[in-house]
Design an enzyme around this catalytic site. Structure first.
Site, PDB file in Angstrom:
ATOM      1  CE  LYS A   1      -2.649   6.917  -1.644  1.00 14.44           C
ATOM      2  NZ  LYS A   1      -3.887   7.173  -2.430  1.00 14.44           N
TER       3      LYS A   1
ATOM      4  CE1 TYR B   1      -3.434   2.837   0.478  1.00 18.89           C
ATOM      5  CE2 TYR B   1      -2.173   3.364   2.450  1.00 18.89           C
ATOM      6  CZ  TYR B   1      -3.139   3.699   1.523  1.00 18.89           C
ATOM      7  OH  TYR B   1      -3.799   4.905   1.625  1.00 18.89           O
TER       8      TYR B   1
HETATM    9  N1  LIG Z   1      -8.576   6.541   5.302  1.00 21.28           N
HETATM   10  C1  LIG Z   1      -7.426   7.111   5.612  1.00 21.28           C
HETATM   11  O1  LIG Z   1      -7.058   7.208   6.790  1.00 21.28           O
HETATM   12  C2  LIG Z   1      -6.560   7.686   4.525  1.00 21.28           C
HETATM   13  C3  LIG Z   1      -5.409   8.381   4.920  1.00 21.28           C
HETATM   14  C4  LIG Z   1      -4.589   8.911   3.934  1.00 21.28           C
HETATM   15  C5  LIG Z   1      -4.924   8.786   2.601  1.00 21.28           C
HETATM   16  N2  LIG Z   1      -6.026   8.119   2.235  1.00 21.28           N
HETATM   17  C6  LIG Z   1      -6.346   8.043   0.797  1.00 21.28           C
HETATM   18  O2  LIG Z   1      -7.624   8.608   0.588  1.00 21.28           O
HETATM   19  C7  LIG Z   1      -8.264   7.971  -0.509  1.00 21.28           C
HETATM   20  C8  LIG Z   1      -9.648   7.539  -0.091  1.00 21.28           C
HETATM   21  O3  LIG Z   1      -9.522   6.617   0.966  1.00 21.28           O
HETATM   22  P1  LIG Z   1     -10.779   6.157   1.834  1.00 21.28           P
HETATM   23  O4  LIG Z   1     -10.301   5.958   3.201  1.00 21.28           O
HETATM   24  O5  LIG Z   1     -11.916   7.036   1.557  1.00 21.28           O
HETATM   25  O6  LIG Z   1     -11.014   4.717   1.193  1.00 21.28           O
HETATM   26  P2  LIG Z   1     -12.344   4.068   0.652  1.00 21.28           P
HETATM   27  O7  LIG Z   1     -12.032   2.656   0.360  1.00 21.28           O
HETATM   28  O8  LIG Z   1     -13.477   4.347   1.550  1.00 21.28           O
HETATM   29  O9  LIG Z   1     -12.594   4.853  -0.700  1.00 21.28           O
HETATM   30  C9  LIG Z   1     -11.935   4.552  -1.883  1.00 21.28           C
HETATM   31  C10 LIG Z   1     -12.957   4.591  -3.005  1.00 21.28           C
HETATM   32  O10 LIG Z   1     -12.275   4.277  -4.226  1.00 21.28           O
HETATM   33  C11 LIG Z   1     -13.081   3.390  -4.935  1.00 21.28           C
HETATM   34  N3  LIG Z   1     -12.282   2.559  -5.799  1.00 21.28           N
HETATM   35  C12 LIG Z   1     -11.447   1.552  -5.434  1.00 21.28           C
HETATM   36  N4  LIG Z   1     -10.936   0.967  -6.509  1.00 21.28           N
HETATM   37  C13 LIG Z   1     -11.454   1.603  -7.581  1.00 21.28           C
HETATM   38  C14 LIG Z   1     -11.303   1.440  -8.972  1.00 21.28           C
HETATM   39  N5  LIG Z   1     -10.540   0.471  -9.481  1.00 21.28           N
HETATM   40  N6  LIG Z   1     -11.969   2.273  -9.786  1.00 21.28           N
HETATM   41  C15 LIG Z   1     -12.786   3.237  -9.287  1.00 21.28           C
HETATM   42  N7  LIG Z   1     -12.967   3.428  -7.984  1.00 21.28           N
HETATM   43  C16 LIG Z   1     -12.311   2.610  -7.134  1.00 21.28           C
HETATM   44  C17 LIG Z   1     -13.786   2.537  -3.901  1.00 21.28           C
HETATM   45  O11 LIG Z   1     -14.953   1.933  -4.436  1.00 21.28           O
HETATM   46  C18 LIG Z   1     -14.063   3.555  -2.823  1.00 21.28           C
HETATM   47  O12 LIG Z   1     -15.332   4.131  -2.987  1.00 21.28           O
HETATM   48  C19 LIG Z   1      -7.360   6.828  -0.948  1.00 21.28           C
HETATM   49  O13 LIG Z   1      -6.641   7.217  -2.085  1.00 21.28           O
HETATM   50  C20 LIG Z   1      -6.433   6.632   0.243  1.00 21.28           C
HETATM   51  O14 LIG Z   1      -5.201   6.137  -0.165  1.00 21.28           O
HETATM   52  C21 LIG Z   1      -6.879   7.567   3.163  1.00 21.28           C
HETATM   53  C1  LIG Z   2      -1.877  -2.871  17.642  1.00 25.91           C
HETATM   54  C2  LIG Z   2      -3.167  -3.003  16.913  1.00 25.91           C
HETATM   55  C3  LIG Z   2      -4.175  -3.801  17.625  1.00 25.91           C
HETATM   56  C4  LIG Z   2      -3.720  -1.634  16.550  1.00 25.91           C
HETATM   57  C5  LIG Z   2      -4.008  -1.625  15.093  1.00 25.91           C
HETATM   58  C6  LIG Z   2      -4.291  -0.226  14.611  1.00 25.91           C
HETATM   59  C7  LIG Z   2      -4.138  -0.170  13.079  1.00 25.91           C
HETATM   60  C8  LIG Z   2      -5.272  -0.996  12.465  1.00 25.91           C
HETATM   61  C9  LIG Z   2      -4.148   1.270  12.615  1.00 25.91           C
HETATM   62  C10 LIG Z   2      -2.990   2.063  13.265  1.00 25.91           C
HETATM   63  C11 LIG Z   2      -2.603   3.144  12.284  1.00 25.91           C
HETATM   64  C12 LIG Z   2      -3.613   3.046  11.162  1.00 25.91           C
HETATM   65  C13 LIG Z   2      -3.231   3.617   9.803  1.00 25.91           C
HETATM   66  C14 LIG Z   2      -2.928   5.107   9.885  1.00 25.91           C
HETATM   67  O1  LIG Z   2      -3.899   5.819  10.613  1.00 25.91           O
HETATM   68  C15 LIG Z   2      -2.800   5.745   8.572  1.00 25.91           C
HETATM   69  C16 LIG Z   2      -3.217   5.166   7.425  1.00 25.91           C
HETATM   70  C17 LIG Z   2      -2.912   5.858   6.158  1.00 25.91           C
HETATM   71  C18 LIG Z   2      -3.929   5.728   5.108  1.00 25.91           C
HETATM   72  O2  LIG Z   2      -3.397   6.095   3.868  1.00 25.91           O
HETATM   73  C19 LIG Z   2      -4.636   4.415   5.061  1.00 25.91           C
HETATM   74  C20 LIG Z   2      -5.076   3.924   6.427  1.00 25.91           C
HETATM   75  C21 LIG Z   2      -3.907   3.857   7.388  1.00 25.91           C
HETATM   76  C22 LIG Z   2      -2.920   2.825   6.853  1.00 25.91           C
HETATM   77  C23 LIG Z   2      -4.385   3.410   8.806  1.00 25.91           C
HETATM   78  C24 LIG Z   2      -4.853   1.945   8.797  1.00 25.91           C
HETATM   79  C25 LIG Z   2      -5.122   1.393  10.194  1.00 25.91           C
HETATM   80  C26 LIG Z   2      -3.918   1.543  11.104  1.00 25.91           C
HETATM   81  C27 LIG Z   2      -2.740   0.700  10.588  1.00 25.91           C
END
Ligand SMILES: NC(=O)c1ccc[n+]([C@@H]2O[C@H](COP(=O)([O-])OP(=O)(O)OC[C@H]3O[C@@H](n4cnc5c(N)ncnc54)[C@H](O)[C@@H]3O)[C@@H](O)[C@H]2O)c1
Ligand SMILES: CC(C)CCC[C@@H](C)[C@H]1CC[C@H]2[C@@H]3[C@H](O)C=C4C[C@@H](O)CC[C@]4(C)[C@H]3CC[C@]12C
Length: 380
Positions: free
Chosen positions: A163, A159
């Site tokens: 990214k 992942y």
């Molecule tokens: N959730 C977090 O903490 C977090 C933190 C940093 C960055 N991000 C980034 O933010 C973005 C959104 O993440 P999220 O948490 O909302 O995830 P999410 O899974 O809820 O949303 C992602 C969306 O992308 C769509 N998608 C996946 N594959 C696809 C494809 N092949 N074609 C079209 N659509 C597709 C999914 O259906 C979904 O609706 C991602 O790029 C993720 O890397 C998330």
């Molecule tokens: C010790 C375990 C029981 C606790 C597990 C917590 C774990 C699932 C959490 C901790 C940190 C979280 C990630 C972090 O907040 C940031 C990101 C970046 C974003 O791009 C995607 C989600 C992610 C990886 C979170 C996922 C859940 C994590 C790993």
């Protein structure tokens, strides 16, 4: 994309617009971008909540499509002024194969860039991640760092690897000529751990707590700070970047910005308890209940089991070596780059972010609603 007091003219495309963050971006755009004429929402899976948005003044066009299919992306991008590329495969639990993660996150992003170039769309905002920087595999702390803080970014997990590659593609594309001869203007936003209405992992922790009689067991020392940011503020930052990118292209083009707000610095578990506590859960222990070496052993066992069981069943526990390292390594951000470059200030205070998230967790008990994950942004 000239400023106008006339009828709205702009066409925006949000990829991944039905995901956790994507839905908030879509709703925020409808509320905060008066120049919007059409909003295209592109996603692999369309949400039924989109229907309710179609009755408003902005034309909302739902497009079911796959970012890995170049022709589908090009058709959606054609004629749009701005693309916010949020679609991505967020998987740190081993649900998808490394190949699929790469295909969606890297090839998908390349398709979006090429579609902009071919169709003449000039402005591209990419949702990157803090993980493009870290935490790294060596467990080095990143303590209240900013976009210029030196840090050894070493990626091994599919992942963050994907990214980082995708972000690089987006930044390198800045300045390329799009159809018509104008330069493409790109930038990348790097959220830390996003929380708020619709956050699946928060929901998982809540349900796990309920299964254990209202208790969660501390696994990570309280001293390990993990950066978090409210989803509404991340959405607002996307809207603002998209709006300012034309006027401030020389400054903002090719730049990266961490997403930040006033959420407090806490450990991952203590932060979750800000919401789960008021919903009746307790975090047991002031120190981790299990020694770190035992957690490492359990995480490794989980990884082994996942590998062994893969032919039969998908075993994807929360604890694996990667998530343990993430939760156990300090990674927090302190920066004002977004404010300096495009006037960003969080639109939601910490108190509002907290109240909205608690309200959402409380509503989980009442079962799934008919609408989307989040309500409208109208303020009282
Ligand atoms: N959730 C977090 O903490 C977090 C933190 C940093 C960055 N991000 C980034 O933010 C973005 C959104 O993440 P999220 O948490 O909302 O995830 P999410 O899974 O809820 O949303 C992602 C969306 O992308 C769509 N998608 C996946 N594959 C696809 C494809 N092949 N074609 C079209 N659509 C597709 C999914 O259906 C979904 O609706 C991602 O790029 C993720 O890397 C998330
Ligand atoms: C010790 C375990 C029981 C606790 C597990 C917590 C774990 C699932 C959490 C901790 C940190 C979280 C990630 C972090 O907040 C940031 C990101 C970046 C974003 O791009 C995607 C989600 C992610 C990886 C979170 C996922 C859940 C994590 C790993």
């Amino acid at each position: 994309m000239a400023q106008s007091t006339q009828a709205p003219t702009l066409v925006y495309l949000v990829t991944g617009g039905c995901g956790f963050l994507g839905e908030h971006i879509v709703r925020m755009l409808l509320e905060q971008e008066p120049r919007l004429r059409e909003l295209r929402v592109f996603d692999l899976h369309l949400g039924s909540w989109l229907e309710e948005l179609k009755t408003g003044p902005v034309q909302v066009t739902a497009i079911q499509g796959d970012v890995t299919e170049a022709h589908e992306v090009a058709a959606a991008v054609a004629g749009s002024h701005v693309v916010i590329h949020t679609a991505g495969l967020v998987d740190v639990f081993g649900k998808a194969s490394p190949k699929t993660i790469h295909k969606v996150n890297v090839q998908g992003t390349q398709n979006v860039i090429e579609a902009c170039i071919r169709t003449g769309t000039q402005f591209l905002v990419y949702t990157s991640s803090m993980e493009v920087v870290g935490p790294n595999v060596k467990g080095h702390p990143f303590y209240r760092g900013n976009e210029d803080t030196p840090y050894e970014a070493v990626h091994q997990h599919p992942y963050p690897c994907s990214k980082a590659l995708a972000e690089q593609l987006v930044l390198e594309a800045n300045g390329r000529k799009v159809n018509g001869g104008l330069p493409l203007v790109t930038c990348a936003l790097r959220p830390t751990g996003i929380y708020g209405e619709g956050h699946q992992i928060m929901r998982d922790f809540y349900n796990q707590g309920l299964r254990f009689g209202g208790r969660l067991f501390r696994a990570v020392p309280a001293s390990v700070e993990h950066g978090r940011v409210y989803v509404g503020n991340v959405a607002w930052m996307h809207v603002l970047v998209a709006r300012e990118l034309e006027q401030r292209a020389p400054l903002m083009g090719g730049q990266v910005y961490f997403c930040y707000d006033k959420s407090p610095y806490k450990s991952y578990e203590d932060f979750n308890m800000e919401f789960l506590g008021p919903c009746g859960l307790r975090l047991i222990g002031t120190h981790p209940l299990l020694p770190y070496w035992l957690l490492v052993l359990l995480a490794t066992l989980n990884a082994l089991l996942q590998w062994l069981l893969r032919p039969l069943v998908l075993y994807t526990p929360l604890l694996n070596p990667y998530t343990l390292a993430m939760a156990n390594t300090t990674f927090t951000v302190s920066t004002n780059k977004a404010q300096r470059h495009f006037g960003y200030k969080p639109i939601f205070s910490w108190e509002e972010s907290k109240a909205r998230t608690i309200h959402w967790v409380q509503a989980l008990d009442q079962g799934p609603g008919t609408g989307g994950h989040c309500g409208p942004y109208s303020r009282s």
